[in-house]
Design a protein around this motif. Sequence first.
Motif, PDB file in Angstrom:
ATOM      1  N   ASN A  40     -24.315 -30.662 -14.279  1.00 59.56           N
ATOM      2  CA  ASN A  40     -25.048 -30.284 -12.897  1.00 59.56           C
ATOM      3  C   ASN A  40     -23.337 -29.095 -12.916  1.00 59.56           C
ATOM      4  O   ASN A  40     -21.737 -28.584 -13.368  1.00 59.56           O
ATOM      5  N   PRO A  41     -23.552 -27.875 -11.750  1.00 59.23           N
ATOM      6  CA  PRO A  41     -22.443 -26.967 -11.516  1.00 59.23           C
ATOM      7  C   PRO A  41     -21.185 -27.920 -11.263  1.00 59.23           C
ATOM      8  O   PRO A  41     -21.591 -28.621 -10.488  1.00 59.23           O
ATOM      9  N   LYS A  42     -20.411 -26.530 -10.978  1.00 60.03           N
ATOM     10  CA  LYS A  42     -19.117 -26.921 -10.592  1.00 60.03           C
ATOM     11  C   LYS A  42     -19.203 -27.420  -9.042  1.00 60.03           C
ATOM     12  O   LYS A  42     -18.749 -29.012  -8.730  1.00 60.03           O
ATOM     13  N   VAL A  43     -19.972 -26.910  -7.914  1.00 60.12           N
ATOM     14  CA  VAL A  43     -19.657 -26.886  -6.823  1.00 60.12           C
ATOM     15  C   VAL A  43     -20.301 -28.956  -6.384  1.00 60.12           C
ATOM     16  O   VAL A  43     -20.046 -29.153  -5.280  1.00 60.12           O
ATOM     17  N   ILE A  44     -21.322 -28.399  -7.563  1.00 58.29           N
ATOM     18  CA  ILE A  44     -22.247 -29.945  -6.767  1.00 58.29           C
ATOM     19  C   ILE A  44     -21.216 -31.229  -7.778  1.00 58.29           C
ATOM     20  O   ILE A  44     -21.747 -32.715  -7.193  1.00 58.29           O
ATOM     21  N   ARG A  45     -21.201 -30.916  -8.848  1.00 55.55           N
ATOM     22  CA  ARG A  45     -20.070 -32.050  -9.590  1.00 55.55           C
ATOM     23  C   ARG A  45     -19.548 -33.280  -8.854  1.00 55.55           C
ATOM     24  O   ARG A  45     -19.140 -34.161  -9.395  1.00 55.55           O
ATOM     25  N   SER A  46     -18.644 -32.922  -7.491  1.00 55.15           N
ATOM     26  CA  SER A  46     -18.310 -33.518  -6.554  1.00 55.15           C
ATOM     27  C   SER A  46     -19.413 -34.866  -6.322  1.00 55.15           C
ATOM     28  O   SER A  46     -18.893 -35.930  -5.919  1.00 55.15           O
ATOM     29  N   THR A  93     -11.880 -30.509  13.333  1.00 53.14           N
ATOM     30  CA  THR A  93     -10.922 -31.222  12.605  1.00 53.14           C
ATOM     31  C   THR A  93     -10.526 -32.097  11.594  1.00 53.14           C
ATOM     32  O   THR A  93      -9.491 -31.982  10.807  1.00 53.14           O
ATOM     33  N   THR A  94     -12.081 -32.510  11.404  1.00 46.55           N
ATOM     34  CA  THR A  94     -11.688 -33.144   9.912  1.00 46.55           C
ATOM     35  C   THR A  94     -12.114 -32.328   9.026  1.00 46.55           C
ATOM     36  O   THR A  94     -11.273 -32.290   7.924  1.00 46.55           O
ATOM     37  N   LEU A  95     -12.786 -31.123   9.266  1.00 50.34           N
ATOM     38  CA  LEU A  95     -12.130 -30.330   7.580  1.00 50.34           C
ATOM     39  C   LEU A  95     -10.687 -29.754   7.833  1.00 50.34           C
ATOM     40  O   LEU A  95     -10.792 -29.508   6.405  1.00 50.34           O
ATOM     41  N   ILE A  96     -10.119 -29.390   8.947  1.00 50.22           N
ATOM     42  CA  ILE A  96      -9.086 -29.485   8.855  1.00 50.22           C
ATOM     43  C   ILE A  96      -8.198 -30.663   7.674  1.00 50.22           C
ATOM     44  O   ILE A  96      -7.405 -30.428   6.147  1.00 50.22           O
ATOM     45  N   VAL A  97      -8.099 -31.098   8.250  1.00 54.96           N
ATOM     46  CA  VAL A  97      -7.288 -33.153   7.553  1.00 54.96           C
ATOM     47  C   VAL A  97      -7.889 -32.932   6.063  1.00 54.96           C
ATOM     48  O   VAL A  97      -7.193 -33.465   5.819  1.00 54.96           O
ATOM     49  N   PHE A  98      -9.405 -33.204   5.814  1.00 57.74           N
ATOM     50  CA  PHE A  98      -9.764 -32.913   4.532  1.00 57.74           C
ATOM     51  C   PHE A  98      -9.470 -32.298   3.358  1.00 57.74           C
ATOM     52  O   PHE A  98      -9.092 -32.150   2.749  1.00 57.74           O
ATOM     53  N   LEU A 103      -6.030 -29.981   4.177  1.00 61.81           N
ATOM     54  CA  LEU A 103      -4.747 -30.623   3.545  1.00 61.81           C
ATOM     55  C   LEU A 103      -4.881 -32.126   2.441  1.00 61.81           C
ATOM     56  O   LEU A 103      -4.397 -31.419   2.067  1.00 61.81           O
ATOM     57  N   LEU A 104      -5.723 -32.590   2.804  1.00 58.73           N
ATOM     58  CA  LEU A 104      -5.576 -34.294   1.916  1.00 58.73           C
ATOM     59  C   LEU A 104      -5.841 -33.971   0.396  1.00 58.73           C
ATOM     60  O   LEU A 104      -5.672 -34.039  -0.510  1.00 58.73           O
ATOM     61  N   LYS A 105      -6.990 -32.983   0.826  1.00 56.63           N
ATOM     62  CA  LYS A 105      -7.531 -31.931  -0.577  1.00 56.63           C
ATOM     63  C   LYS A 105      -6.428 -32.039  -1.445  1.00 56.63           C
ATOM     64  O   LYS A 105      -6.056 -32.315  -2.658  1.00 56.63           O
ATOM     65  N   LYS A 106      -5.211 -30.978  -0.896  1.00 61.44           N
ATOM     66  CA  LYS A 106      -4.766 -30.317  -1.488  1.00 61.44           C
ATOM     67  C   LYS A 106      -2.889 -31.728  -1.738  1.00 61.44           C
ATOM     68  O   LYS A 106      -2.665 -31.517  -2.986  1.00 61.44           O
ATOM     69  N   LYS A 107      -2.778 -32.628  -1.391  1.00 62.09           N
ATOM     70  CA  LYS A 107      -2.089 -33.280  -0.649  1.00 62.09           C
ATOM     71  C   LYS A 107      -2.185 -34.199  -2.532  1.00 62.09           C
ATOM     72  O   LYS A 107      -1.174 -34.666  -3.343  1.00 62.09           O
ATOM     73  N   GLY A 153     -12.520 -34.253  -5.968  1.00 66.24           N
ATOM     74  CA  GLY A 153     -14.027 -34.771  -5.740  1.00 66.24           C
ATOM     75  C   GLY A 153     -14.102 -35.071  -4.211  1.00 66.24           C
ATOM     76  O   GLY A 153     -14.912 -35.061  -3.551  1.00 66.24           O
ATOM     77  N   PHE A 154     -13.976 -36.284  -4.258  1.00 65.72           N
ATOM     78  CA  PHE A 154     -13.843 -37.014  -2.861  1.00 65.72           C
ATOM     79  C   PHE A 154     -14.547 -36.121  -1.789  1.00 65.72           C
ATOM     80  O   PHE A 154     -14.775 -36.324  -0.563  1.00 65.72           O
ATOM     81  N   PHE A 155     -12.889 -35.502  -1.587  1.00 64.33           N
ATOM     82  CA  PHE A 155     -12.203 -34.946  -0.430  1.00 64.33           C
ATOM     83  C   PHE A 155     -13.725 -33.296  -0.525  1.00 64.33           C
ATOM     84  O   PHE A 155     -13.818 -32.649   0.861  1.00 64.33           O
ATOM     85  N   ASN A 156     -13.898 -33.316  -1.577  1.00 61.05           N
ATOM     86  CA  ASN A 156     -14.784 -32.046  -1.640  1.00 61.05           C
ATOM     87  C   ASN A 156     -15.879 -32.828  -0.741  1.00 61.05           C
ATOM     88  O   ASN A 156     -17.473 -31.467  -0.048  1.00 61.05           O
TER      89      ASN A 156
END
Lengths: 77, 617
Positions: B323-329, B371-376, B378-382, B388-391
């Motif tokens: 799958n393309p990279k975007v969809i791979r998550s 709100t969830t956009l910002i939270v996730f 940040l979590l993805k960076k952390k 993949g899950f956070f994507n």
Amino acid sequence: MVDVGNVGIVAISAAFALGCSAFAAAWAEKAIGTAAIGAMAEKEELFGKGLILTVIPETIVIFGLVIAILILGLAGG
Amino acid sequence: MFKATEMSKIVILGPKTEMEKAIKTLYELKVCHVIEHKKIEDLDICSPMEKANDIARILVKIRSICSYLGIDMKLAAKKGEMLGIKELERHVFRLDSELEACLNELKCISSEINEKSGLLKSLEEIKSLDISLDSFYSFETLKYFVGYVKGFENFKKSIPSVTPKFGLQHKQFGKGALIALFVDKAFSDKAAKLLEGFEFRSIDISRLTGIKGKPSAHIGRLAKQISILENKKKEINKKISDIRKQNQDLLILHERFLSEELEKAEAPLKFGSTESSFVISGWLPKKDFNKTAELLNSKTKNKIFIKQMPIEKGDKVPVKLKNPKVIRSFEFFMDLYSLPSYKEIDPTFFIFLTFPLLFGFMLGDMGYGLTTLIVFWLLKKKFPKAKGFFNILIFASLATVFFGALFGEFFGAEELFGWHLPRLISRNPEHELIPLMAFAAIVGVIHVNVGLIIGFINELKAHGFKRAFMEKFGWFFLEAGAALLALSYAKIISISPFAGYALAAIAVIVLFLGEGTKGLVEIPSIFGNILSYLRLMAIGLSSVGLAIVVNDLAKGFFHSGGFLILAGILVLVAGHAINIGVGLLGSFLHALRLHYVEFFTKFYKGGGMPFKPFGAK
């Protein structure tokens, strides 16, 4: 006897539709949840499947809710 | 995108002298999924390379040393010089014996310290009695009790009633006392009974027999000895930590290197072998075949034979999704459920399209989405490991914002500072419930039918048009028939209901021919499936309801003014935080369920074997 009137009976019916179906769903979820946790104790990777199986009976409540809304519609808002 | 990576079945044949080179090449390429060879008459299982034993032995030693020293294998190590096998072995075994000596010595010292401090403790306890240690000899006619009693004065008075002859040394503490009572052996039982009455708690002085003189004379000496031992212990511990510091990088690096070498050395266990040659059968992605063949030939100077074999019926082809990279998550959902089999359509793309939409429909609120956009994010960076899950959740949050705009909701409120948010459809429980319900049902019809179409294509490829038509088209007829019936009875279109009945009857016949009685039994299920999408509305409603309650509660506090404004803010923050948490969990699970239960059952079989190339972790 208190006279509940038509609107009262409609409201009680709606409450019954929702309440009974919620009880049924809870009962089903209890049985599935117990089994799922038992399976998870044996194999931890079953968590995903267990979770999915556990939410399956929740459809029953949704049917109940739909019926409740339809019944409330009878009351004319 | 819709298909798994195309695979070739390959066979590699060669003389055993070239085996090591072949393994090394395959290991580095990481593209070959080796099929384990089953022993048959002509082809035995290959034996592992000779060096496997040596490597395993050193590896076990390294791992045991690391666990002694408490070295975490997952740590990154500084690159250092790599030792040869012989040299490494010598080094590791020397380390091991050094460590073992240290550990043995530690053990001896610890037990000595234990013994001495036990003795010291007993001495400290009876020190205040001022009694010579020679008294605690095992006498023939005397019995002694050493310990604490309560109510000493009474005790002292009542001893003569038990025995006329006794010796008593004591040191009083308040009402109780530490005593050493000496009595004739003949009276010892009576004395013991008396002591029991005064809650006697004896001190263990068995260690003291054989020591002479006053306790105080020994205490200083023992304390000194113990501190010397403690120092020794510290020295050894320091030595161990020095060993650890010096060898940590070396051990980690070599453990990794040897693990790989061992995997290579044991790889032949999966190969077939005759007396002088080996056979590897496996799977390669088709596009990698030429490169692999060329490399193998050049490394072994064309002494190896590599060939593509036709894929036979019944071959279990390993599946590598493509799958393309975007969809791979979103392949995460396939891992959670089951990989598609090789020939099946890979539904990852459809999940990518619909999962965020269904999720967003349920949570649907601009404030919550942001709100969830910002939270996730940040979590993805952390936690880059769960990227993949956070994507997935970030996509879902974007959809939540989109639906929030459709519903005109911001943290459950429909107007902000007096300005009414524009909206297409309202989710406020007070109005427009029926259109919302219809909207959810239409989403369900579309989703389920997409599933049926994919199922049709799957069947078409696997079993031909006739079977596909019978198994899947019946459902379309059934839906169309039901729709016609509903429309004609509701008098929306003027057509005799007979047309609807006719279509439904055709559907039932086709289904019976296609799937037998099972198909007939399942007829109600398709309506159940579509009704199930009403949860899109229901879960949304519960979330909106809670949000409105929180807002109203806070509004009450704000109107009271003064100090209560703080309470209002607290209610807002806590209430919405809880609502977001519950909403996330509910929306995620139910969106997932709609895919797994309602969507997948229309076409998905699954059960694919994951592609595990040799050499990949």
